[in-house]
Design a protein around this motif. Structure first.
Motif, PDB file in Angstrom:
ATOM      1  N   ALA A  60     -28.818 -17.399  17.564  1.00 32.46           N
ATOM      2  CA  ALA A  60     -29.924 -17.971  16.790  1.00 32.46           C
ATOM      3  C   ALA A  60     -29.893 -19.492  16.796  1.00 32.46           C
ATOM      4  CB  ALA A  60     -29.907 -17.446  15.356  1.00 32.46           C
ATOM      5  N   GLY A  61     -29.147 -20.074  17.733  1.00 34.70           N
ATOM      6  CA  GLY A  61     -29.136 -21.530  17.853  1.00 34.70           C
ATOM      7  C   GLY A  61     -28.074 -22.189  17.004  1.00 34.70           C
ATOM      8  N   VAL A  62     -28.377 -23.403  16.557  1.00 34.97           N
ATOM      9  CA  VAL A  62     -27.404 -24.164  15.772  1.00 34.97           C
ATOM     10  C   VAL A  62     -27.437 -23.712  14.316  1.00 34.97           C
ATOM     11  CG1 VAL A  62     -27.664 -26.155  17.303  1.00 34.97           C
ATOM     12  CG2 VAL A  62     -29.007 -26.037  15.203  1.00 34.97           C
ATOM     13  N   ASP A  63     -26.376 -24.024  13.615  1.00 34.29           N
ATOM     14  CA  ASP A  63     -26.271 -23.692  12.198  1.00 34.29           C
ATOM     15  C   ASP A  63     -27.052 -24.747  11.407  1.00 34.29           C
ATOM     16  OD1 ASP A  63     -25.566 -23.176   9.588  1.00 34.29           O
ATOM     17  OD2 ASP A  63     -23.436 -22.888  10.007  1.00 34.29           O
ATOM     18  N   ILE A  64     -28.287 -24.433  11.064  1.00 35.17           N
ATOM     19  CA  ILE A  64     -29.143 -25.386  10.342  1.00 35.17           C
ATOM     20  C   ILE A  64     -28.548 -25.731   8.980  1.00 35.17           C
ATOM     21  CG2 ILE A  64     -31.425 -25.770   9.345  1.00 35.17           C
ATOM     22  CD1 ILE A  64     -31.459 -25.793  12.331  1.00 35.17           C
ATOM     23  N   THR A 242     -37.322 -27.451   4.933  1.00 32.58           N
ATOM     24  CA  THR A 242     -38.091 -26.256   4.569  1.00 32.58           C
ATOM     25  C   THR A 242     -37.396 -24.981   5.046  1.00 32.58           C
ATOM     26  OG1 THR A 242     -39.430 -26.211   6.596  1.00 32.58           O
ATOM     27  CG2 THR A 242     -40.230 -27.578   4.768  1.00 32.58           C
ATOM     28  N   PHE A 243     -36.345 -25.121   5.871  1.00 35.75           N
ATOM     29  CA  PHE A 243     -35.653 -23.952   6.409  1.00 35.75           C
ATOM     30  C   PHE A 243     -35.036 -23.145   5.272  1.00 35.75           C
ATOM     31  CE2 PHE A 243     -31.800 -21.896   8.127  1.00 35.75           C
ATOM     32  CZ  PHE A 243     -32.397 -21.091   9.081  1.00 35.75           C
ATOM     33  N   GLY A 244     -35.295 -21.851   5.297  1.00 35.29           N
ATOM     34  CA  GLY A 244     -34.766 -20.966   4.254  1.00 35.29           C
ATOM     35  C   GLY A 244     -35.631 -20.915   3.027  1.00 35.29           C
ATOM     36  N   LYS A 245     -36.733 -21.695   3.024  1.00 34.17           N
ATOM     37  CA  LYS A 245     -37.620 -21.713   1.855  1.00 34.17           C
ATOM     38  C   LYS A 245     -38.998 -21.171   2.174  1.00 34.17           C
ATOM     39  CE  LYS A 245     -35.287 -25.891   0.209  1.00 34.17           C
ATOM     40  NZ  LYS A 245     -35.455 -27.345  -0.122  1.00 34.17           N
ATOM     41  N   GLU A 246     -39.163 -20.659   3.437  1.00 33.43           N
ATOM     42  CA  GLU A 246     -40.469 -20.155   3.816  1.00 33.43           C
ATOM     43  C   GLU A 246     -40.845 -18.981   2.928  1.00 33.43           C
ATOM     44  OE1 GLU A 246     -37.942 -20.577   5.865  1.00 33.43           O
ATOM     45  OE2 GLU A 246     -38.533 -21.618   7.706  1.00 33.43           O
ATOM     46  N   ALA A 247     -42.114 -18.908   2.597  1.00 36.13           N
ATOM     47  CA  ALA A 247     -42.615 -17.819   1.746  1.00 36.13           C
ATOM     48  C   ALA A 247     -42.602 -16.515   2.528  1.00 36.13           C
ATOM     49  CB  ALA A 247     -44.031 -18.139   1.277  1.00 36.13           C
TER      50      ALA A 247
END
Length: 247
Positions: A60-64, A242-247
């Motif tokens: 899933a890519g890098v650890d945001i 906004t990562f992890g806060k998407e509705a």
């Protein structure tokens, strides 16, 4: 957890990434993966490497979240350099690399899979670059190795994904199999490659890389410059937060 290496078939080394929950790698994880791939390629008994992953998806890519915890740029620089090394380690591995892809293959996963010599995928695999939704840029170099130019641009701008079947239709995925058969299918292809003369297969890998029309190292490094510019401008952090806060 982490990165492990085993040799289940003569002449084949399997490098497996296992970093729950989604194989989004922290900075050190990219370097660990690069080291494992380079070590496998240097082993004179190895003639093919399988790059695989445990868990829900390939990568899933890098650890945001690791990046969000850093108020400066150290993690960003580390992730850029780590991805650069891991992608290069796949491409420059002294022997062919078969990527065994299941589930999601996103962001850095595209860099890994597209730099492999062959891809075997499960029928649930999806490929894409959600970079613009994560405050980043990059790996268009690698997505362009999987799909035609205009499709690459559309996928990149929209953050949409393509299925394994769609990539197979474009000729970039060798075989699509049910998930339960993925490891066997990857090992079957790797075993066929590993039956070639070890010296000749290494020459073949070097020769094919030498005629590649795109310098993937330089091209990806150029992209990374824009990632850093996005961070300096504040745009990357604005989107990344906004990562992890998407509705």
């Amino acid at each position: 957890m982490g990165v492990s290496t085993e040799s289940p078939v003569k002449g084949v080394s399997v490098v497996t990434v296992d970093h729950p929950p989604v194989n989004a790698l922290p900075v050190q994880g990219w370097y660990d993966l690069a080291d494992a791939l380079r070590a496998a390629g240097r082993d004179p008994e190895v003639r093919c490497v399988v790059l695989a992953a445990a868990g829900r998806g390939f990568n899933a890519g890098v650890d945001i979240k690791e990046m969000q915890r850093d108020s400066g740029h150290d993690t960003l620089i580390g992730a850029n350099r780590g991805c650069f090394e891991a992608f290069a380690a796949v491409y420059e591995c002294e022997v062919p690399v078969v990527a065994a892809v299941h589930g999601f293959c996103l962001g850095g996963g595209i860099g890994l899979a597209a730099n492999a010599d062959a891809i075997v995928a499960s029928d649930d695999a999806t490929f894409g670059l959600p970079e613009l939704d994560r405050g980043a840029l990059g790996a268009a170099t690698h997505l362009a190795r999987l799909v035609p130019q205009h499709l690459m641009r559309t996928l990149y701008y929209t953050s949409r994904t393509a299925t394994a079947a769609e990539l197979q239709a474009h000729g970039s995925v060798w075989k699509v199999v049910p998930r339960a058969e993925l490891q066997d299918a990857a090992l079957e292809l790797a075993g066929e490659i590993a039956r070639k003369d070890g010296y000749l297969i290494r020459l073949a890998k070097a020769a094919i890389n030498g005629i590649d029309p795109v310098d993937v190292r330089r091209s990806y490094r150029f992209e990374q410059g824009f990632t850093f510019e996005a961070n300096l401008s504040g745009a990357a952090a604005r989107v990344r937060d906004t990562f992890g806060k998407e509705a």
